[in-house]
Motif scaffolding. Structure first.
Motif, PDB file in Angstrom:
ATOM      1  N   PRO A  41       0.322  -1.113  -0.152  1.00  0.00           N
ATOM      2  CA  PRO A  41       0.070  -0.132   0.133  1.00  0.00           C
ATOM      3  C   PRO A  41       0.458   1.395   0.349  1.00  0.00           C
ATOM      4  CG  PRO A  41      -0.914  -1.053   1.776  1.00  0.00           C
ATOM      5  CD  PRO A  41       0.861  -1.783   1.189  1.00  0.00           C
ATOM      6  N   VAL A  42       0.500   1.670  -0.682  1.00  0.00           N
ATOM      7  CA  VAL A  42       1.171   3.122  -0.650  1.00  0.00           C
ATOM      8  C   VAL A  42       0.543   4.759   0.028  1.00  0.00           C
ATOM      9  CG1 VAL A  42       2.024   4.659  -2.609  1.00  0.00           C
ATOM     10  CG2 VAL A  42       2.313   2.306  -2.693  1.00  0.00           C
ATOM     11  N   HIS A  43       0.758   5.862  -0.332  1.00  0.00           N
ATOM     12  CA  HIS A  43      -0.176   6.212   0.562  1.00  0.00           C
ATOM     13  C   HIS A  43       1.211   8.253   0.753  1.00  0.00           C
ATOM     14  CE1 HIS A  43      -3.426   4.369   3.156  1.00  0.00           C
ATOM     15  NE2 HIS A  43      -2.054   3.372   2.880  1.00  0.00           N
ATOM     16  N   ILE A  44       0.207   9.466  -0.286  1.00  0.00           N
ATOM     17  CA  ILE A  44       1.209  10.160  -0.236  1.00  0.00           C
ATOM     18  C   ILE A  44       0.528  10.963  -0.268  1.00  0.00           C
ATOM     19  CG2 ILE A  44       1.813  11.232  -2.660  1.00  0.00           C
ATOM     20  CD1 ILE A  44       1.859   8.625  -4.068  1.00  0.00           C
ATOM     21  N   PHE A  45       1.154  12.560   0.857  1.00  0.00           N
ATOM     22  CA  PHE A  45       1.345  13.188   1.366  1.00  0.00           C
ATOM     23  C   PHE A  45       1.521  14.488  -0.032  1.00  0.00           C
ATOM     24  CE2 PHE A  45       0.443  10.052   4.693  1.00  0.00           C
ATOM     25  CZ  PHE A  45      -0.337  11.044   5.662  1.00  0.00           C
ATOM     26  N   TYR A  46       0.768  15.824   0.464  1.00  0.00           N
ATOM     27  CA  TYR A  46       1.256  16.605  -0.268  1.00  0.00           C
ATOM     28  C   TYR A  46       1.071  18.144   0.494  1.00  0.00           C
ATOM     29  CZ  TYR A  46      -1.722  16.658  -3.563  1.00  0.00           C
ATOM     30  OH  TYR A  46      -3.415  16.516  -4.209  1.00  0.00           O
ATOM     31  N   ASP A  47       1.954  19.276   0.189  1.00  0.00           N
ATOM     32  CA  ASP A  47       1.073  20.115   0.131  1.00  0.00           C
ATOM     33  C   ASP A  47       0.618  20.870  -0.651  1.00  0.00           C
ATOM     34  OD1 ASP A  47       1.119  23.297   1.121  1.00  0.00           O
ATOM     35  OD2 ASP A  47       2.847  22.839   3.068  1.00  0.00           O
ATOM     36  N   LYS A  48      -1.013  21.521  -0.551  1.00  0.00           N
ATOM     37  CA  LYS A  48      -0.873  21.969  -2.135  1.00  0.00           C
ATOM     38  C   LYS A  48      -0.742  23.224  -2.083  1.00  0.00           C
ATOM     39  CE  LYS A  48      -6.227  22.215   0.305  1.00  0.00           C
ATOM     40  NZ  LYS A  48      -6.887  21.726   0.218  1.00  0.00           N
ATOM     41  N   SER A  49      -0.501  23.656  -1.176  1.00  0.00           N
ATOM     42  CA  SER A  49       0.320  25.275  -1.382  1.00  0.00           C
ATOM     43  C   SER A  49       1.021  25.810  -2.086  1.00  0.00           C
ATOM     44  CB  SER A  49      -0.098  26.294  -0.101  1.00  0.00           C
ATOM     45  OG  SER A  49       1.004  25.780   0.811  1.00  0.00           O
ATOM     46  N   LYS A  50       2.277  23.989  -1.832  1.00  0.00           N
ATOM     47  CA  LYS A  50       3.396  23.963  -2.637  1.00  0.00           C
ATOM     48  C   LYS A  50       3.991  23.453  -3.779  1.00  0.00           C
ATOM     49  CE  LYS A  50       6.614  23.464   0.524  1.00  0.00           C
ATOM     50  NZ  LYS A  50       7.369  23.438   1.968  1.00  0.00           N
ATOM     51  N   ALA A  51       2.739  22.277  -4.060  1.00  0.00           N
ATOM     52  CA  ALA A  51       3.000  21.277  -4.893  1.00  0.00           C
ATOM     53  C   ALA A  51       1.426  21.173  -5.649  1.00  0.00           C
ATOM     54  CB  ALA A  51       3.572  19.994  -4.130  1.00  0.00           C
ATOM     55  N   ASN A  52       2.000  20.108  -7.280  1.00  0.00           N
ATOM     56  CA  ASN A  52       0.788  20.053  -7.466  1.00  0.00           C
ATOM     57  C   ASN A  52       1.550  18.868  -8.332  1.00  0.00           C
ATOM     58  OD1 ASN A  52      -1.688  19.443  -9.854  1.00  0.00           O
ATOM     59  ND2 ASN A  52      -0.691  21.192 -10.802  1.00  0.00           N
ATOM     60  N   VAL A  53       0.270  17.536  -7.610  1.00  0.00           N
ATOM     61  CA  VAL A  53       1.377  16.347  -7.764  1.00  0.00           C
ATOM     62  C   VAL A  53       1.113  16.093  -9.562  1.00  0.00           C
ATOM     63  CG1 VAL A  53       1.455  15.247  -5.454  1.00  0.00           C
ATOM     64  CG2 VAL A  53      -0.783  15.020  -7.191  1.00  0.00           C
ATOM     65  N   SER A  54       2.019  15.008  -9.525  1.00  0.00           N
ATOM     66  CA  SER A  54       1.596  14.886 -11.428  1.00  0.00           C
ATOM     67  C   SER A  54       0.692  13.762 -11.270  1.00  0.00           C
ATOM     68  CB  SER A  54       3.580  13.641 -11.093  1.00  0.00           C
ATOM     69  OG  SER A  54       2.591  12.916 -12.051  1.00  0.00           O
ATOM     70  N   ALA A  55       0.294  13.198 -12.752  1.00  0.00           N
ATOM     71  CA  ALA A  55      -0.940  13.240 -13.010  1.00  0.00           C
ATOM     72  C   ALA A  55      -0.584  11.721 -12.800  1.00  0.00           C
ATOM     73  CB  ALA A  55      -0.898  13.831 -14.604  1.00  0.00           C
TER      74      ALA A  55
END
Length: 139
Positions: free
Chosen positions: A95-109
């Motif tokens: 299982p893979v769980h991905i966090f990202y700060d949406k004010s600093k990043a736009n994750v890959s499609a």
């Protein structure tokens, strides 16, 4: 029973979020086991390494992924290595769980469009910890 966690975060791609990684790793370590505690170290050695060093890192890290119950990543800062680790875990049904700060990043499609990956955008770091509790079954 404690879960084994592979935590993925950018190293050579940039260390801007190392303090967040450390706090996430410390939080996970309160209840479970993180193989990759070094990802959160501010003093991580980023000097150019030899090919042999990189072979050792590859072999060690892929072994850790194979023996992990779950992979948790922060993908705010793009990283080739983290992308590889995510795909490696996916290929092994981890299982893979991905966090990202949406004010600093736009994750890959490629991450956002993968239905096997669980993505958790956050605005404030405090939003991360209740989600980690759910992922790890600590709630």
């Amino acid at each position: 029973m404690k879960k084994t966690v592979y935590f993925a975060g950018s190293i050579r791609g940039g260390r801007e979020d190392a303090a967040v990684y450390k706090r996430m790793i410390d939080y996970i370590n309160m209840t479970d086991i993180v193989f990759t505690e070094h990802i959160g170290l501010e003093s991580l050695n980023l000097k150019t390494r030899t090919k042999e060093d990189d072979v050792h890192i590859y072999e060690r890290d892929t072994e850790w992924i194979r023996t992990s119950d779950v992979l948790i990543a922060d993908c705010t800062n793009p990283s080739h290595g983290v992308g590889y680790e995510l795909a490696y875990a996916e290929a092994r049904n981890i299982p893979v769980h991905i966090f990202y700060d949406k004010s600093k990043a736009n994750v890959s499609a490629m991450l956002n469009g993968n239905t096997r990956f669980k993505l958790y955008p956050y605005e404030r770091e405090a939003e991360i910890y209740p989600v980690l509790d759910n992922i790890l079954g600590n709630k």
